[in-house]
Scaffold this motif. Sequence first.
Motif, PDB file in Angstrom:
ATOM      1  N   ARG A  42      42.662  48.692  42.401  1.00  0.00           N
ATOM      2  CA  ARG A  42      42.402  49.973  43.069  1.00  0.00           C
ATOM      3  C   ARG A  42      42.166  49.787  44.564  1.00  0.00           C
ATOM      4  NH1 ARG A  42      38.735  47.929  40.118  1.00  0.00           N
ATOM      5  NH2 ARG A  42      36.792  47.328  41.100  1.00  0.00           N
ATOM      6  N   ARG A  43      42.388  50.902  45.289  1.00  0.00           N
ATOM      7  CA  ARG A  43      42.027  50.945  46.705  1.00  0.00           C
ATOM      8  C   ARG A  43      40.544  51.227  46.772  1.00  0.00           C
ATOM      9  NH1 ARG A  43      46.645  54.490  49.688  1.00  0.00           N
ATOM     10  NH2 ARG A  43      48.355  53.683  48.464  1.00  0.00           N
ATOM     11  N   VAL A  44      39.804  50.473  47.560  1.00  0.00           N
ATOM     12  CA  VAL A  44      38.370  50.712  47.691  1.00  0.00           C
ATOM     13  C   VAL A  44      38.109  51.664  48.852  1.00  0.00           C
ATOM     14  CG1 VAL A  44      36.127  49.641  48.135  1.00  0.00           C
ATOM     15  CG2 VAL A  44      37.783  48.506  46.647  1.00  0.00           C
ATOM     16  N   ARG A  45      38.760  51.392  49.986  1.00  0.00           N
ATOM     17  CA  ARG A  45      38.603  52.257  51.166  1.00  0.00           C
ATOM     18  C   ARG A  45      39.650  51.850  52.200  1.00  0.00           C
ATOM     19  NH1 ARG A  45      34.100  49.491  54.987  1.00  0.00           N
ATOM     20  NH2 ARG A  45      34.564  47.378  54.357  1.00  0.00           N
ATOM     21  N   TYR A  96      40.967  50.443  55.642  1.00  0.00           N
ATOM     22  CA  TYR A  96      40.373  49.368  56.438  1.00  0.00           C
ATOM     23  C   TYR A  96      40.867  49.435  57.882  1.00  0.00           C
ATOM     24  CZ  TYR A  96      39.937  44.572  58.134  1.00  0.00           C
ATOM     25  OH  TYR A  96      39.689  43.467  58.890  1.00  0.00           O
ATOM     26  N   ALA A  97      42.156  49.542  58.049  1.00  0.00           N
ATOM     27  CA  ALA A  97      42.779  49.659  59.377  1.00  0.00           C
ATOM     28  C   ALA A  97      44.000  50.541  59.151  1.00  0.00           C
ATOM     29  CB  ALA A  97      43.169  48.265  59.854  1.00  0.00           C
ATOM     30  N   PRO A  98      44.715  50.937  60.238  1.00  0.00           N
ATOM     31  CA  PRO A  98      45.896  51.772  59.987  1.00  0.00           C
ATOM     32  C   PRO A  98      46.833  51.112  58.971  1.00  0.00           C
ATOM     33  CG  PRO A  98      45.424  51.659  62.328  1.00  0.00           C
ATOM     34  CD  PRO A  98      44.474  50.716  61.659  1.00  0.00           C
ATOM     35  N   ARG A  99      47.129  51.824  57.889  1.00  0.00           N
ATOM     36  CA  ARG A  99      48.031  51.374  56.820  1.00  0.00           C
ATOM     37  C   ARG A  99      47.555  50.106  56.092  1.00  0.00           C
ATOM     38  NH1 ARG A  99      52.663  53.857  56.782  1.00  0.00           N
ATOM     39  NH2 ARG A  99      53.820  52.117  55.926  1.00  0.00           N
ATOM     40  N   GLN A 100      46.265  49.811  56.190  1.00  0.00           N
ATOM     41  CA  GLN A 100      45.681  48.655  55.495  1.00  0.00           C
ATOM     42  C   GLN A 100      44.527  49.140  54.632  1.00  0.00           C
ATOM     43  OE1 GLN A 100      45.717  45.017  55.979  1.00  0.00           O
ATOM     44  NE2 GLN A 100      47.735  45.222  56.909  1.00  0.00           N
ATOM     45  N   PHE A 101      44.398  48.581  53.461  1.00  0.00           N
ATOM     46  CA  PHE A 101      43.309  48.995  52.582  1.00  0.00           C
ATOM     47  C   PHE A 101      42.489  47.806  52.093  1.00  0.00           C
ATOM     48  CE2 PHE A 101      45.918  52.677  52.543  1.00  0.00           C
ATOM     49  CZ  PHE A 101      45.023  53.732  52.376  1.00  0.00           C
ATOM     50  N   ASN A 102      41.209  48.065  51.904  1.00  0.00           N
ATOM     51  CA  ASN A 102      40.337  47.148  51.191  1.00  0.00           C
ATOM     52  C   ASN A 102      40.650  47.418  49.712  1.00  0.00           C
ATOM     53  OD1 ASN A 102      36.662  46.866  51.092  1.00  0.00           O
ATOM     54  ND2 ASN A 102      38.231  45.635  50.144  1.00  0.00           N
ATOM     55  N   ILE A 103      41.069  46.381  48.992  1.00  0.00           N
ATOM     56  CA  ILE A 103      41.464  46.587  47.591  1.00  0.00           C
ATOM     57  C   ILE A 103      40.571  45.770  46.644  1.00  0.00           C
ATOM     58  CG2 ILE A 103      43.867  47.145  48.125  1.00  0.00           C
ATOM     59  CD1 ILE A 103      43.323  43.799  46.634  1.00  0.00           C
ATOM     60  N   ALA A 104      40.581  46.183  45.386  1.00  0.00           N
ATOM     61  CA  ALA A 104      39.838  45.437  44.368  1.00  0.00           C
ATOM     62  C   ALA A 104      40.778  45.127  43.209  1.00  0.00           C
ATOM     63  CB  ALA A 104      38.664  46.270  43.868  1.00  0.00           C
ATOM     64  N   ILE A 105      40.653  43.925  42.672  1.00  0.00           N
ATOM     65  CA  ILE A 105      41.407  43.546  41.467  1.00  0.00           C
ATOM     66  C   ILE A 105      40.397  42.979  40.462  1.00  0.00           C
ATOM     67  CG2 ILE A 105      43.207  42.060  40.493  1.00  0.00           C
ATOM     68  CD1 ILE A 105      44.562  42.002  43.232  1.00  0.00           C
ATOM     69  N   ASP A 106      40.351  43.583  39.283  1.00  0.00           N
ATOM     70  CA  ASP A 106      39.492  43.051  38.218  1.00  0.00           C
ATOM     71  C   ASP A 106      40.396  42.280  37.267  1.00  0.00           C
ATOM     72  OD1 ASP A 106      37.596  44.672  39.401  1.00  0.00           O
ATOM     73  OD2 ASP A 106      37.657  46.205  37.823  1.00  0.00           O
ATOM     74  N   PHE A 107      40.035  41.045  36.950  1.00  0.00           N
ATOM     75  CA  PHE A 107      40.849  40.303  35.973  1.00  0.00           C
ATOM     76  C   PHE A 107      39.983  39.461  35.054  1.00  0.00           C
ATOM     77  CE2 PHE A 107      40.740  36.074  37.954  1.00  0.00           C
ATOM     78  CZ  PHE A 107      40.436  36.369  39.287  1.00  0.00           C
ATOM     79  N   ARG A 108      40.534  39.227  33.859  1.00  0.00           N
ATOM     80  CA  ARG A 108      39.845  38.415  32.859  1.00  0.00           C
ATOM     81  C   ARG A 108      40.431  37.013  32.889  1.00  0.00           C
ATOM     82  NH1 ARG A 108      37.029  40.531  29.012  1.00  0.00           N
ATOM     83  NH2 ARG A 108      38.113  42.511  28.846  1.00  0.00           N
ATOM     84  N   VAL A 109      39.568  36.017  32.701  1.00  0.00           N
ATOM     85  CA  VAL A 109      40.042  34.630  32.695  1.00  0.00           C
ATOM     86  C   VAL A 109      39.993  34.110  31.257  1.00  0.00           C
ATOM     87  CG1 VAL A 109      39.627  32.295  33.580  1.00  0.00           C
ATOM     88  CG2 VAL A 109      39.169  34.281  35.039  1.00  0.00           C
ATOM     89  N   LEU A 110      41.131  33.588  30.790  1.00  0.00           N
ATOM     90  CA  LEU A 110      41.193  33.036  29.429  1.00  0.00           C
ATOM     91  C   LEU A 110      41.377  31.526  29.543  1.00  0.00           C
ATOM     92  CD1 LEU A 110      43.536  35.892  28.262  1.00  0.00           C
ATOM     93  CD2 LEU A 110      41.131  35.629  27.619  1.00  0.00           C
ATOM     94  N   LYS A 111      40.441  30.792  28.970  1.00  0.00           N
ATOM     95  CA  LYS A 111      40.445  29.331  29.183  1.00  0.00           C
ATOM     96  C   LYS A 111      40.965  28.581  27.972  1.00  0.00           C
ATOM     97  CE  LYS A 111      36.964  29.305  32.730  1.00  0.00           C
ATOM     98  NZ  LYS A 111      35.706  28.802  33.241  1.00  0.00           N
TER      99      LYS A 111
END
Length: 331
Positions: free
Chosen positions: A311-314, A316-331
């Motif tokens: 998702r986009r968080v907010r 950040y600069a023109p045409r740039q976004f602070n983004i978030a990625i949630d992921f699961r780690v399988l070992k």
Amino acid sequence: MLAVRVPKCEAEKTRRKLVELGVLAKGYAVKREGEFILFPVTEPVEGFELVEAEFKKLERRPHSYREVVEVPEGIKPLLPSSFDIIGDIAIIELPEELMEYGRAIGEAILKVHRHIKAVFAKGSKVEGEYRVRELIHLAGENRTETLHRENGIRLRLDVAKVYFSPRLATERMRVFETAQPGEVVFDMFAGVGPYAVLLAKKAKLVFAVDLNPWAIKYLEENVRLNKARNVVPILGDVRKVAGKVTADRVIMNLPKFADRFLREAMLSVKDGGVIHYYGFGPEEDLYSEHEAKIKAVARELGFKVEFLDERRVRPYAPRQFNIAIDFRVLK
Ligand SMILES: C[S@@+](CC[C@H](N)C(=O)[O-])C[C@H]1O[C@@H](n2cnc3c(N)ncnc32)[C@H](O)[C@@H]1O
């Protein structure tokens, strides 16, 4: 002007009726006359005693500092429409052309927003390992320490000595909502604790690391303030701590450099655990570069990843976004 006159005891009921009928004249103070109250109305209303009376006009309070600021008309379009509020401190980003009017802008903000006691301008970008910026005092108290309330917690902090953005409050609440009760959380870049102290409400234990001694000093204070006894503040480079903890959930809120710490994050999460990764991305392709880095590190370690949410968080600069990625780690 025309007015409705009623006994005091009927005032509230009458006011509601007049609002319902859409005839209460706006912008005037109601008037007391002995045991009676007079309401200004825009037209005769049946069933009420009507009289003629004079009313005091109510002063309309300005909603924005831009309505009261004393700067030349020509530069008014440059005035920012928003600014950050951290506790009782306002921080505004001014274009170069407005810097000489900084004091007038600061005074106008203080005038309109009575709860703000100090106004600063951003003097630089967020820089260095501690992710702090220079601030220029514009008006009000020359003080940078404050108490900020967010998501039901209280955070004491110094806006000049630590990183803090009130614009991440919604994102922090989102992470809180996805967390499960009883987890072990590893907040790799904790700052003064907006994630750590919030997540402590659900978690069994929160390890909260930061390199900046000021951030840890305030984090310790915030742990006390919020009675978040299950938070363990750790001062130092997270590289020294990573791998020594096994967490259900890891938070990597260092968007500028989080990719450099992916190995540490993956080594610190248990099989099936979740990592909240933050970064910056261009509008046309927000996530690909980050996904590729995440997959590459997982491959190197012999792990698998499952992407859960992006998702986009907010902005950040023109045409740039602070983004978030949630992921699961399988070992
Ligand atoms: C963007 S701030 C985020 C702070 C906090 N999570 C928040 O939401 O307000 C990143 C923080 O990471 C800290 N930091 C940077 N490099 C670090 C490292 N190698 N080890 C531990 N902390 C680090 C900085 O001092 C800063 O407080």
